[in-house]
Design a protein around this motif. Structure first.
Motif, PDB file in Angstrom:
ATOM      1  N   ILE A  96      12.691  -6.568 -14.538  1.00  0.00           N
ATOM      2  CA  ILE A  96      12.666  -5.684 -13.376  1.00  0.00           C
ATOM      3  C   ILE A  96      11.243  -5.225 -13.074  1.00  0.00           C
ATOM      4  N   SER A  97      10.465  -4.963 -14.140  1.00  0.00           N
ATOM      5  CA  SER A  97       9.087  -4.513 -13.925  1.00  0.00           C
ATOM      6  C   SER A  97       8.252  -5.584 -13.242  1.00  0.00           C
ATOM      7  N   ILE A  98       8.492  -6.847 -13.592  1.00  0.00           N
ATOM      8  CA  ILE A  98       7.772  -7.949 -12.947  1.00  0.00           C
ATOM      9  C   ILE A  98       8.172  -8.047 -11.470  1.00  0.00           C
ATOM     10  N   CYS A  99       9.479  -7.920 -11.193  1.00  0.00           N
ATOM     11  CA  CYS A  99       9.945  -7.952  -9.796  1.00  0.00           C
ATOM     12  C   CYS A  99       9.323  -6.817  -8.986  1.00  0.00           C
ATOM     13  N   MET A 100       9.281  -5.617  -9.573  1.00  0.00           N
ATOM     14  CA  MET A 100       8.703  -4.478  -8.866  1.00  0.00           C
ATOM     15  C   MET A 100       7.201  -4.634  -8.702  1.00  0.00           C
ATOM     16  N   ASN A 101       6.563  -5.301  -9.675  1.00  0.00           N
ATOM     17  CA  ASN A 101       5.130  -5.570  -9.564  1.00  0.00           C
ATOM     18  C   ASN A 101       4.843  -6.470  -8.367  1.00  0.00           C
TER      19      ASN A 101
END
Length: 394
Positions: free
Chosen positions: A236-241
């Motif tokens: 999720i953090s990569i997607c939000m990044n």
């Protein structure tokens, strides 16, 4: 009745066609001029937004090279801990966009410095209230269901915060040295006058933007509660990044529309404000199509445009209600159902978030499309008097 000769009709038709061509050329020229005005403001804003965002994004990248725990911890810190404070402070400070923009349009430059000082007073008090949340953040994260390992590691982000302070100091030096074309005339006791109206607008702005930021923050917390949360939080953090890079371009450009709309409403130029909204809508749709190639929630540029129009026009309270309905009554429940009940995990939670964003975008587009801009321009002065105080008219 006497018939009009065909020879007499030709000059009339030719004149009508010529007038239509002139009107089209005039519209094209107005669109082009407004687009140029927007990009003159948007260019530096985009560069600034991308540079500031890159600090957190690159730090997150390097944290991922260290290990999965470090990446998850930084993701929680950057999205939850910093996101909480950033949402509150940005929201309280965004009242300046409304008041300063409309004061500039009305030709009251001296009030811009006064409004900024009032915002300092309010934001300093807000920062003091937020301090305990930062101090006890590891324990609060554990109460929300995150693992002790992630919670403790997420409580140690020092260098990134120091970098933000450097930006603040340099911006202050710029204001004090350049005098900002007459907007800054030194410290004044007027900063403490008529604070209540400013506080009301600041609170409405804070609620509006906090509901926006906390939506993403709650997403990370929910994913952290999933079974074996380390990989879902990282994903999720990569997607939000990735979403953040597109959002910075949209935020930089749409900061310009906030300035343009508030300036024109402050000056009473409702027609030009409407043209500005039209130009930014067309441009945002174009940016959205480009963003499709990089990620799924390509409505971000359009949504950011409408949010900035709302700030420029002073619609913060209305947008707060829209955010509650679209995000917390629709998006989050949909994500929880998809992620937990139907077993889609992080992908289901992310899908629910996108659904809420799409619904909010549609509602904001409809509200903007049916706005009476003449009425907004007529009400601009009364809004400045209400929120900015009587000193603006002395």
């Amino acid at each position: 009745m006497q018939k009009v000769k065909v020879e007499d009709e030709k000059p009339l038709l030719g004149l009508e066609v010529e007038n239509q061509k002139k009107q089209k050329l005039s519209l094209v020229r107005e669109f082009s001029d407004e687009s140029r005005n927007l990009w003159e403001i948007a260019g530096p804003a985009i560069f600034t937004a991308v540079c500031q965002y890159s600090m957190g994004a690159l730090t997150q990248t390097f944290a991922g090279l260290v290990g999965d725990l470090e990446l998850a911890a930084f993701s929680v810190e950057n999205s939850v801990i910093s996101g909480l404070g950033f949402g509150v402070m940005l929201g309280m400070g965004s009242a300046l966009e409304t008041l300063c923009g409309q004061a500039y349009g009305a030709g009251r430059l001296k009030m811009m410095g006064i409004y900024m000082q009032r915002s300092w007073v309010i934001l300093l008090a807000t920062a003091c209230l937020l301090t305990p949340l930062y101090t006890y953040s590891p324990y609060l994260l554990q109460l929300c269901g995150n693992t002790p390992e992630i919670s403790q590691a997420a409580g140690a982000a020092v260098v990134l915060n120091a970098s933000w302070w450097l930006i603040v100091i340099l911006q202050l030096i710029y204001i004090f040295v350049t005098k900002s074309d007459g907007a800054w005339s030194g410290f004044s006791m007027l900063a403490f006058a008529d604070l209540w109206g400013f506080v009301q607008l600041s609170l409405a702005s804070a609620v509006m933007l906090c509901l926006e930021f906390w939506y993403l923050m709650v997403l990370v917390v929910i994913v952290g509660v999933l079974p074996d949360p380390l990989i879902p939080v990282d994903a999720i953090s990569i997607c939000m990044n990735l979403q953040g890079w597109d959002a910075m371009i949209a935020i930089g450009f749409n900061a310009a529309i906030s300035v343009r709309v508030s300036n024109e409403l402050g000056a009473g130029n409702y027609r030009q404000a409407k043209i500005s909204v039209t130009v930014v809508s067309v441009t945002s749709v174009a940016i959205g199509f480009i963003a499709i190639s990089s990620q799924q929630p390509s409505t971000s540029p359009i949504r950011q445009a409408d949010l900035r129009v709302a700030i420029g026009a002073g619609w913060q309270s209305l947008v707060a209600y829209i955010n509650i309905a679209c995000y917390y009554f629709f998006g989050l429940p949909a994500g929880i159902i998809l992620g937990f009940k139907y077993g889609y995990g992080g992908m289901g939670v992310w899908g629910g978030m996108i659904g809420g964003i799409c619904l909010q975008t549609v509602v904001l587009v409809v509200v903007t499309a049916f706005t009476n801009w003449k009425k907004e321009a007529d009400e601009a002065e009364s809004r400045v008097r209400k929120w900015g105080g009587s000193a603006a008219f002395d």
